[in-house]
Design an enzyme around this catalytic site. Sequence first.
Site, PDB file in Angstrom:
ATOM      1  N   SER A 147       0.837  -1.201   0.000  1.00 62.45           N
ATOM      2  CA  SER A 147       0.000   0.000   0.000  1.00 62.45           C
ATOM      3  C   SER A 147       0.867   1.245   0.000  1.00 62.45           C
ATOM      4  CB  SER A 147      -0.891   0.004   1.244  1.00 62.45           C
ATOM      5  OG  SER A 147      -1.547   1.242   1.408  1.00 62.45           O
ATOM      6  N   TYR A 160      -0.819  -0.401   9.979  1.00 67.48           N
ATOM      7  CA  TYR A 160      -1.057  -0.810   8.583  1.00 67.48           C
ATOM      8  C   TYR A 160       0.151  -0.490   7.710  1.00 67.48           C
ATOM      9  CZ  TYR A 160      -3.653  -1.087   4.138  1.00 67.48           C
ATOM     10  OH  TYR A 160      -4.087  -1.389   2.879  1.00 67.48           O
ATOM     11  N   LYS A 164       2.463  -3.137   5.662  1.00 65.61           N
ATOM     12  CA  LYS A 164       2.541  -3.099   4.203  1.00 65.61           C
ATOM     13  C   LYS A 164       3.973  -2.909   3.709  1.00 65.61           C
ATOM     14  CE  LYS A 164      -1.679  -3.927   3.123  1.00 65.61           C
ATOM     15  NZ  LYS A 164      -1.979  -5.275   2.596  1.00 65.61           N
TER      16      LYS A 164
END
Length: 300
Positions: A147, A160, A164
């Site tokens: 991401s 997150y 990622k």
Amino acid sequence: MEKLLQDRVALVTGAGGGLGRAHALELARHGARVIVNDIAGADFGAAARSVVAEIRAQGGDAQLHLGDVTRSDDMQQMAQQAHTAWGRIDILVNNAGILRDKSFAKMGLDDFRRVLDVHVMGAVHATKAVWAQMQAQHYGRIVMTTSSSGLYGNFGQSNYGAAKMALVGLMQTLALEGARRNIRVNCLAPTAATGMTHGILPAEALERLTPERVSPALIALCTEDAPTRMILLAGAGSFEAAHVTLTQGIQLPDGADTGARLCGLLDQVRQRDGELVPEEGWAQYQLELQKAADAARAAA
């Protein structure tokens, strides 16, 4: 339409909705046989069952697998199911993911750990489950879902983003280790409106950011001629590449004031003229030792 993945066997985690659903349908549209994985949940996998039914209704071949990527045994069972049904495993799409967004100051460690467990260890479990089979058949295509939050950061997504970016590092090393057996490993960084982005993006943006506009990028990373170690970005029908680069930097002599001198020279360190996209981590060692040797010769 040319079916680029005819009779290939593909496993997609978290495929009950959003990007996973779009990926599974697109793989099937190109001729792949697809294992549609998702957690059972309270509805006992109703969404994933619907994806399997949709693929079959369109003339494709698909099977349901209900299992949790955070459980290694579940992923081993998924791989065994694919091998029993079709005799091989060609493609793994590590798509399963969750969000637990908060600023780092407010985020509990359980939420941080849970996101890493699903994204990172989930990908590790699934990849470990297929790796030996791909080695044995001298063929494999693995896609990690990274991401821009990991590549570039995003407020409120420290967990997150860390997960990622970890997947990029995993991709880099697995691509090196798999090269001799024709296992190619890449990252896909999607921009799409899914359940994970609900309430984050405005409605007009969501209309353009459909999962179906990302999935063609997945196909490019899964074919026989796929690249390896590519970070491919996709969203709204647009496609880009990201790179982890190494600048030429500067060489400073040893001394008590080296740190102080470096503080005033960081703009030179950042200078991107002649930057490299290293083939492996040893590139840093090689560059720095070469610069040190050059400086020593110049001083002699």
